[in-house]
Design an enzyme around this catalytic site. Sequence first.
Site, PDB file in Angstrom:
ATOM      1  N   ARG A  28      -0.876  14.367  12.301  1.00  7.97           N
ATOM      2  CA  ARG A  28      -0.375  14.237  10.907  1.00  7.97           C
ATOM      3  C   ARG A  28      -0.125  15.605  10.259  1.00  7.97           C
ATOM      4  NH1 ARG A  28      -1.835   8.960   9.473  1.00  7.97           N
ATOM      5  NH2 ARG A  28      -0.075   8.977   8.054  1.00  7.97           N
ATOM      6  N   PRO A  29       0.643  16.504  10.843  1.00 11.74           N
ATOM      7  CA  PRO A  29       0.917  17.811  10.218  1.00 11.74           C
ATOM      8  C   PRO A  29       1.718  17.638   8.920  1.00 11.74           C
ATOM      9  CG  PRO A  29       2.396  17.439  12.066  1.00 11.74           C
ATOM     10  CD  PRO A  29       1.405  16.305  12.084  1.00 11.74           C
ATOM     11  N   CYS A  70      -5.805  12.160  11.955  1.00 15.30           N
ATOM     12  CA  CYS A  70      -6.609  10.923  11.926  1.00 15.30           C
ATOM     13  C   CYS A  70      -6.548  10.316  13.320  1.00 15.30           C
ATOM     14  CB  CYS A  70      -6.059   9.967  10.872  1.00 15.30           C
ATOM     15  SG  CYS A  70      -4.425   9.346  11.271  1.00 15.30           S
ATOM     16  N   ARG A  99      -5.722  10.978   3.339  1.00 18.50           N
ATOM     17  CA  ARG A  99      -4.728  12.032   3.528  1.00 18.50           C
ATOM     18  C   ARG A  99      -3.481  11.806   2.682  1.00 18.50           C
ATOM     19  NH1 ARG A  99      -0.702  11.711   6.163  1.00 18.50           N
ATOM     20  NH2 ARG A  99      -0.690  13.883   6.817  1.00 18.50           N
ATOM     21  N   ASP A 136       3.871   0.790  12.124  1.00 19.20           N
ATOM     22  CA  ASP A 136       2.697   0.133  11.531  1.00 19.20           C
ATOM     23  C   ASP A 136       2.525  -1.303  11.997  1.00 19.20           C
ATOM     24  OD1 ASP A 136       3.100   1.780   8.305  1.00 19.20           O
ATOM     25  OD2 ASP A 136       2.341   2.478  10.227  1.00 19.20           O
ATOM     26  N   LYS A 147       0.853  -1.210   0.000  1.00 18.77           N
ATOM     27  CA  LYS A 147       0.000   0.000   0.000  1.00 18.77           C
ATOM     28  C   LYS A 147       0.876   1.244   0.000  1.00 18.77           C
ATOM     29  CE  LYS A 147      -1.699   1.644   4.004  1.00 18.77           C
ATOM     30  NZ  LYS A 147      -1.456   3.077   4.240  1.00 18.77           N
ATOM     31  N   ASN A 148       1.922   1.238   0.857  1.00 20.38           N
ATOM     32  CA  ASN A 148       2.714   2.455   1.057  1.00 20.38           C
ATOM     33  C   ASN A 148       3.767   2.675  -0.020  1.00 20.38           C
ATOM     34  OD1 ASN A 148       1.111   2.933   3.216  1.00 20.38           O
ATOM     35  ND2 ASN A 148       2.617   2.335   4.769  1.00 20.38           N
ATOM     36  N   ILE A 151       6.519   7.351  17.148  1.00 19.17           N
ATOM     37  CA  ILE A 151       6.221   8.002  15.865  1.00 19.17           C
ATOM     38  C   ILE A 151       4.908   8.774  15.903  1.00 19.17           C
ATOM     39  CG2 ILE A 151       5.976   7.659  13.373  1.00 19.17           C
ATOM     40  CD1 ILE A 151       8.698   6.773  14.389  1.00 19.17           C
ATOM     41  N   ASP A 196       3.937  20.264   8.007  1.00 20.92           N
ATOM     42  CA  ASP A 196       4.851  21.421   8.058  1.00 20.92           C
ATOM     43  C   ASP A 196       6.194  21.152   7.383  1.00 20.92           C
ATOM     44  OD1 ASP A 196       4.986  19.599  10.267  1.00 20.92           O
ATOM     45  OD2 ASP A 196       6.510  20.868  11.148  1.00 20.92           O
ATOM     46  N   ARG A 234      -8.965  -0.687   4.006  1.00 15.25           N
ATOM     47  CA  ARG A 234      -8.202   0.386   3.343  1.00 15.25           C
ATOM     48  C   ARG A 234      -6.795  -0.090   3.014  1.00 15.25           C
ATOM     49  NH1 ARG A 234      -8.424   6.129   6.032  1.00 15.25           N
ATOM     50  NH2 ARG A 234      -6.839   6.228   4.431  1.00 15.25           N
TER      51      ARG A 234
END
Length: 459
Positions: free
Chosen positions: A121-122, A116, A92, A309, A22-23, A331, A124, A401
């Site tokens: 989950r910024p 989420c 996102r 994860d 997925k990632n 994290i 910046d 998902r």
Amino acid sequence: MEWYHIRGGIPLRGEYSVKGAKNAALPVLAASVCRSGVHEICGCPRIGDVRWMTEILEVLGARCQWEEDRLMVDSRRLDSAQVPRELMAKMRSSVFLMGSLLMRTGEAEIWRPGGCRIGKRPVDIHIDGLRCLGFEVREEEEKIVCRGTCRGGRYVLPYPSVGATENLMMAALSGDSLTVLENCAMEPEIADLQGFLRTLGYSVAGAGGRTILVEGAGRSDCSTGRDTMYFIMEDRIEAATYLMALAGTGGKGVLSGIRSIYLTSVLEVLEQMGCRIRSFEDRIALEAPRRLQSPGCVVTAPYPGFPTDCQPQLLTLAACAEGRTRIREEIFESRFSHKKELAKMGANIETSGKNAIIKGITSLLGAEVCAQDLRGGAALVLAGLMAEGTTAVTGIEHIERGYETLEQGLRELGGNIEKHDERKTKETEKPAAEAGGSSSDRRGVSGVSVFPDVSDHEL
Ligand code: EPZ
């Protein structure tokens, strides 16, 4: 509503072939916009997030079509550089499109990706990096509007953010000089994105290490388009989830299509817990002990450290491991959300800030539990497979998902897990009192089963 109906206590056995990551698929699909052409993405997982990404690509003007496990993306035409709000809210990871749209069109307009369940989950670092490389980034209340072309130069990420590394790699292609990105994330999926960008004809090097070099290639258009074919790497997090299912049920099995080099930190922890692991080129064999031992203390970290994860799934294993386990989540700020659901099954877990202390019990008890996020939901499925009796897991849309047919894969390993849909199941409610009441504590708050086929004697 759909839910998984799981009968636990069965040691898993057999072989499972790992799907595409997925990632890796999400940044690669975003990158398909960088250069016009027909891009054949092979080994792409058929999961919820990929479906959302294809919807966004089509709104932007691309065309997507599945042919078996190959996803064809025709990005020769692009009508817009504005990611629609309702789709941004669904996923996102569409934030990756900032980089690829800046490469292709010189502009990108996205809605601020909210937080989420697992954290704020910024973005910046994404924004700081783009500005440092010469892009104009305007932050509005809910929107982020970017324009310009990469001027090249050097940017040191303040933190090795996976998404920021990937976004900046793609945006840096837009200029005509060299960009050096330092303190990059080293996750294998970033090297996979580099592989795809090279297939598109771009010069990118160093991914998988701390420093990535990107040679600016200038804007692409149809006249300089290129058709490509690319194979997505295997999903190391899916593989780890299946290995933990084998470990948690006292099972024995083989995963094929996974290179153990991507899972070193996870395999070390599973061996500390008493599992016997043998790795071959792209296969991993695991044999679990009758009962796992505590691994002591495990801290999540950027790759190659223990992956965040896989932390929720490890929390579930620790719930039944002999001894006391400490897990520190470094994290994300709120990734212990499924602790409450595990408590309904009898788990003994105390959390405070980044730390979770888990006192292993001999067995979890089946209950009705609800998934709140992707990996926490997978962890509840593992708990159901490990527990005595029957478990119902709702909220499975979160799980789907990121996992392609999790219930089918676990059934291939002998797991007793079925997906139910209330639209197909006749409604029968059984108040806890009628069902002897004894299981109301095990059924979670209501005590009344919403799952007509999960009768009391099964819990
Ligand atoms: C990627 O998310 C993965 N998602 C996540 O997988 C994974 O957990 C994460 O990397 C860490 O490995 C995809 O690849 C699609 P980050 P990403 O930017 O890129 C902070 C899953 O379950 N941060 O490395 O969003 C951030 O708040 C998902 O498959 C900033 O502060 O992760 C977090 O605490 C979940 N500012 C930490 O860095 C920024 O600008 C790691 O985030 C960006 C990030």
